[in-house]
Scaffold this motif. Sequence first.
Motif, PDB file in Angstrom:
ATOM      1  N   SER A 432      45.911  27.727  45.072  1.00  0.00           N
ATOM      2  CA  SER A 432      47.076  27.090  44.560  1.00  0.00           C
ATOM      3  C   SER A 432      47.587  27.696  43.312  1.00  0.00           C
ATOM      4  N   GLN A 433      47.698  26.699  42.191  1.00  0.00           N
ATOM      5  CA  GLN A 433      48.502  27.002  40.944  1.00  0.00           C
ATOM      6  C   GLN A 433      47.760  28.114  40.315  1.00  0.00           C
ATOM      7  N   GLY A 434      46.378  27.911  40.318  1.00  0.00           N
ATOM      8  CA  GLY A 434      45.495  29.010  39.338  1.00  0.00           C
ATOM      9  C   GLY A 434      46.041  30.507  39.759  1.00  0.00           C
ATOM     10  N   ARG A 435      46.060  30.775  40.950  1.00  0.00           N
ATOM     11  CA  ARG A 435      46.418  32.049  41.477  1.00  0.00           C
ATOM     12  C   ARG A 435      45.422  33.239  41.101  1.00  0.00           C
ATOM     13  N   PHE A 436      44.161  32.686  41.026  1.00  0.00           N
ATOM     14  CA  PHE A 436      43.309  33.683  41.072  1.00  0.00           C
ATOM     15  C   PHE A 436      42.600  34.209  42.164  1.00  0.00           C
ATOM     16  N   GLN A 437      42.258  35.330  42.149  1.00  0.00           N
ATOM     17  CA  GLN A 437      41.557  35.858  43.340  1.00  0.00           C
ATOM     18  C   GLN A 437      40.098  35.860  43.464  1.00  0.00           C
ATOM     19  N   GLY A 438      39.320  34.856  43.766  1.00  0.00           N
ATOM     20  CA  GLY A 438      37.975  34.479  43.399  1.00  0.00           C
ATOM     21  C   GLY A 438      37.638  33.708  42.232  1.00  0.00           C
ATOM     22  N   GLY A 439      36.394  33.323  42.146  1.00  0.00           N
ATOM     23  CA  GLY A 439      35.929  32.603  41.057  1.00  0.00           C
ATOM     24  C   GLY A 439      35.921  33.465  39.777  1.00  0.00           C
ATOM     25  N   TYR A 440      35.513  32.795  38.616  1.00  0.00           N
ATOM     26  CA  TYR A 440      35.573  33.416  37.261  1.00  0.00           C
ATOM     27  C   TYR A 440      34.405  34.661  37.273  1.00  0.00           C
ATOM     28  N   TRP A 441      33.189  34.490  38.223  1.00  0.00           N
ATOM     29  CA  TRP A 441      32.401  35.548  37.943  1.00  0.00           C
ATOM     30  C   TRP A 441      32.875  36.899  38.571  1.00  0.00           C
ATOM     31  N   ASP A 442      33.893  36.599  39.622  1.00  0.00           N
ATOM     32  CA  ASP A 442      34.443  37.901  40.150  1.00  0.00           C
ATOM     33  C   ASP A 442      35.485  38.702  39.021  1.00  0.00           C
ATOM     34  N   ASN A 443      35.796  37.790  38.253  1.00  0.00           N
ATOM     35  CA  ASN A 443      36.937  38.519  37.275  1.00  0.00           C
ATOM     36  C   ASN A 443      36.901  37.272  35.855  1.00  0.00           C
ATOM     37  N   ILE A 444      35.799  37.857  35.098  1.00  0.00           N
ATOM     38  CA  ILE A 444      35.507  36.998  34.041  1.00  0.00           C
ATOM     39  C   ILE A 444      36.689  37.086  32.883  1.00  0.00           C
ATOM     40  N   GLU A 445      37.042  38.492  32.881  1.00  0.00           N
ATOM     41  CA  GLU A 445      38.155  38.817  31.755  1.00  0.00           C
ATOM     42  C   GLU A 445      39.349  38.221  32.074  1.00  0.00           C
ATOM     43  N   ALA A 446      39.910  38.260  33.488  1.00  0.00           N
ATOM     44  CA  ALA A 446      41.015  37.440  33.722  1.00  0.00           C
ATOM     45  C   ALA A 446      40.908  36.023  33.284  1.00  0.00           C
ATOM     46  N   TYR A 447      40.014  35.333  33.893  1.00  0.00           N
ATOM     47  CA  TYR A 447      39.910  33.948  33.378  1.00  0.00           C
ATOM     48  C   TYR A 447      39.846  33.619  31.927  1.00  0.00           C
ATOM     49  N   THR A 448      39.337  34.435  31.089  1.00  0.00           N
ATOM     50  CA  THR A 448      39.117  34.219  29.686  1.00  0.00           C
ATOM     51  C   THR A 448      40.492  34.828  29.195  1.00  0.00           C
ATOM     52  N   ARG A 449      41.334  35.755  29.740  1.00  0.00           N
ATOM     53  CA  ARG A 449      42.651  36.438  29.123  1.00  0.00           C
ATOM     54  C   ARG A 449      43.761  35.092  29.532  1.00  0.00           C
ATOM     55  N   ASN A 450      43.661  34.257  30.306  1.00  0.00           N
ATOM     56  CA  ASN A 450      44.630  33.288  30.555  1.00  0.00           C
ATOM     57  C   ASN A 450      44.074  31.639  29.944  1.00  0.00           C
ATOM     58  N   SER A 451      43.094  31.960  29.233  1.00  0.00           N
ATOM     59  CA  SER A 451      42.474  30.610  28.784  1.00  0.00           C
ATOM     60  C   SER A 451      42.934  30.183  27.221  1.00  0.00           C
ATOM     61  N   PRO A 452      43.801  29.245  27.042  1.00  0.00           N
ATOM     62  CA  PRO A 452      44.242  29.234  25.665  1.00  0.00           C
ATOM     63  C   PRO A 452      43.293  28.840  24.749  1.00  0.00           C
ATOM     64  N   VAL A 453      42.070  28.232  24.989  1.00  0.00           N
ATOM     65  CA  VAL A 453      41.039  27.812  23.972  1.00  0.00           C
ATOM     66  C   VAL A 453      40.407  29.272  23.355  1.00  0.00           C
ATOM     67  N   TYR A 454      40.480  30.337  24.096  1.00  0.00           N
ATOM     68  CA  TYR A 454      40.009  31.525  23.544  1.00  0.00           C
ATOM     69  C   TYR A 454      40.974  32.216  22.421  1.00  0.00           C
ATOM     70  N   TYR A 455      42.249  31.810  22.275  1.00  0.00           N
ATOM     71  CA  TYR A 455      43.172  32.438  21.507  1.00  0.00           C
ATOM     72  C   TYR A 455      43.685  31.533  20.432  1.00  0.00           C
ATOM     73  N   THR A 456      43.131  30.369  20.097  1.00  0.00           N
ATOM     74  CA  THR A 456      43.481  29.390  19.097  1.00  0.00           C
ATOM     75  C   THR A 456      43.783  29.939  17.901  1.00  0.00           C
ATOM     76  N   GLU A 457      42.915  31.037  17.632  1.00  0.00           N
ATOM     77  CA  GLU A 457      43.102  31.662  16.158  1.00  0.00           C
ATOM     78  C   GLU A 457      44.668  31.951  16.023  1.00  0.00           C
ATOM     79  N   ASN A 458      45.161  32.530  16.879  1.00  0.00           N
ATOM     80  CA  ASN A 458      46.634  32.631  16.962  1.00  0.00           C
ATOM     81  C   ASN A 458      47.647  31.990  16.762  1.00  0.00           C
ATOM     82  N   VAL A 459      47.218  30.365  16.883  1.00  0.00           N
ATOM     83  CA  VAL A 459      48.507  29.539  16.918  1.00  0.00           C
ATOM     84  C   VAL A 459      48.861  29.104  15.561  1.00  0.00           C
ATOM     85  N   THR A 460      50.170  29.200  15.509  1.00  0.00           N
ATOM     86  CA  THR A 460      50.711  28.932  14.270  1.00  0.00           C
ATOM     87  C   THR A 460      51.752  27.575  14.262  1.00  0.00           C
ATOM     88  N   ALA A 461      52.275  27.145  15.447  1.00  0.00           N
ATOM     89  CA  ALA A 461      53.066  26.168  15.779  1.00  0.00           C
ATOM     90  C   ALA A 461      52.382  24.781  15.876  1.00  0.00           C
TER      91      ALA A 461
END
Length: 572
Positions: A432-461
């Motif tokens: 559905s909305q997630g649009r991932f092919q498989g679980g995060y163990w199949d593509n950990i980089e994609a799940y991480t790349r699209n998670s806001p919490v891992y890039y909070t250091e960049n937030v300025t707003a």
Amino acid sequence: MPDGSRFIDTLPRTGPGKDKWEGSDLIIRKLMTENELNIGNFLEYTFTKSGDKLAFTIDALEQIGNGIQILDMKSGNIITPDSGRAFYKYPAWTEKEDALAVLKGTEDDDYEDNLYQVIGFRNFSAPEISKTIFDPANEKSFPEGLTVSDKRKPEWTEDLSGILFGIFEVKKKEKQGHAKQAGGKEEPKKENIPPPQKKNEIDKEDIPGLIIWHWKDKRLQSMQQVQQGRDKNFSYLCIYRPTENRFIRLADENLHDVQPAPKHYFALGYDDRPYELSGNLDGRRYRDIYVLDMKTGARRLAVEKCRWFFQPSPEEKGIDLTQPLYLNAYEEWTKKSGIAPDIVYTINDPGMSSVWCVIPAVEAAAATGVVDKSRVAIHGHSWGGYQTAFLITQTGLFKAAVAGAPLTNMISMYSSIYWNTGSANQPIFESSQGRFQGGYWDNIEAYTRNSPVYYTENVTAPLLLLHNDKDGAVDWNQGIEYFNTLRRLGKSVVMLQYKGENHGLRIPSNQRDYFVRMKEFFDHHLKGSAAPSWLEKGISHLDHEKHLKERAEKLLPEDTKKKEEKKEEKNN
């Protein structure tokens, strides 16, 4: 009433005997003349589509006068096609108004549930109404341990050749084992003396409060809890054909879900048992589809492991593949349908897709000169809240942001539970909305790349975050995780938690409060208005009650304020 010429109201039963019968007063008022008809001990009613006839059930003290009655709305005449010391439930007219069905139940000392018959009426214009009765006790082929369900309305087939109804497992009562006097009569119970504890009976507090989650459960325990009412009220579809005096069980333990087609020529059965577990894991829900003959009950497998299925046409004529067809298409991965989406999604990149679409759109809008690029804010809720939370980690384009109930960690969210349905979030991510092919163990980089919490250091707003503690769609720990990470990094973030609210705001006072706080937030960051104290420095827990009361008084609608003032004047 359908033609608007009469008004119907019910008055609740009050006074002695309330616990012994459920009937109330039904008042029918003719609007043209204001004449009233009062029907006592009424329980349920149903009009024909034209409004010419009203069928209603009676439930009186000690069942005296109970029955099914029909009122002719034009003449005012009332007939009673069936009565007795019984419970009458679910009167149901046919679409053509040529037949009526109802359930009739009686108590049985051996069973916890009432035992029901199915009664059908036809030929209302004849001197004597035709009555059809199906009583399981008189049917040799009726399955043992089951009875007619009072959780499903009876329904005539369109051609009046049969009556559809449900059956379910009936529970037997536990024998109390009272001592009997000579002659077989039970000894009278002594009042105010608790019954002796049965041998080997344990107290409730000695029973552990345990729920066992097993990896082979086809549905999570949480999902079974949410669907408990559906499971308890489940019934197997059956049909009784009066002309042949034939009872046919359409649904059984091997084919639970059977639904009649619109014209009742055939029925469709759905069996997802081989695929239920996998479907609740990855969201790809398959089922075997059967076609059943309503006259004989014969079934045949029509489609095996079917994922997408169209319901039969209302006329049951099927689809003529030689003629042009108009279809509403839906693409599972891109989520494209007949309406062009505002974001074009790339598989495995739901967050980055929003960056690739939204930022160029804002740039294009600013290029027109209509939008002040230095004063652009963004707001989204749920999936839009996720995109908002993610976008501010990827660009400094936005002056301020409001994110409601956002997903913020795709990895932890993947294996969390969607509490509103009780299912895991895994199917949403993979189908559905997630649009991932498989679980995060199949593509950990994609799940991480699209998670806001891992890039909070960049937030300025500056961010205004909404997440409620009873959110049953996006677990509120997603909001907590994002808030705490931003706070740890010294970012400007305020989280609003409306106690007891689910995925959105249902209570009007909360809706008003949220709307005004959003306006104050945007006015401050986009227009330079002074920041209110709650936004500038927060409110201590001890001062929350006072703060909320003062705000509520200011936000009350004028008509409510006037009512409160009048009420206060009256009390003084």
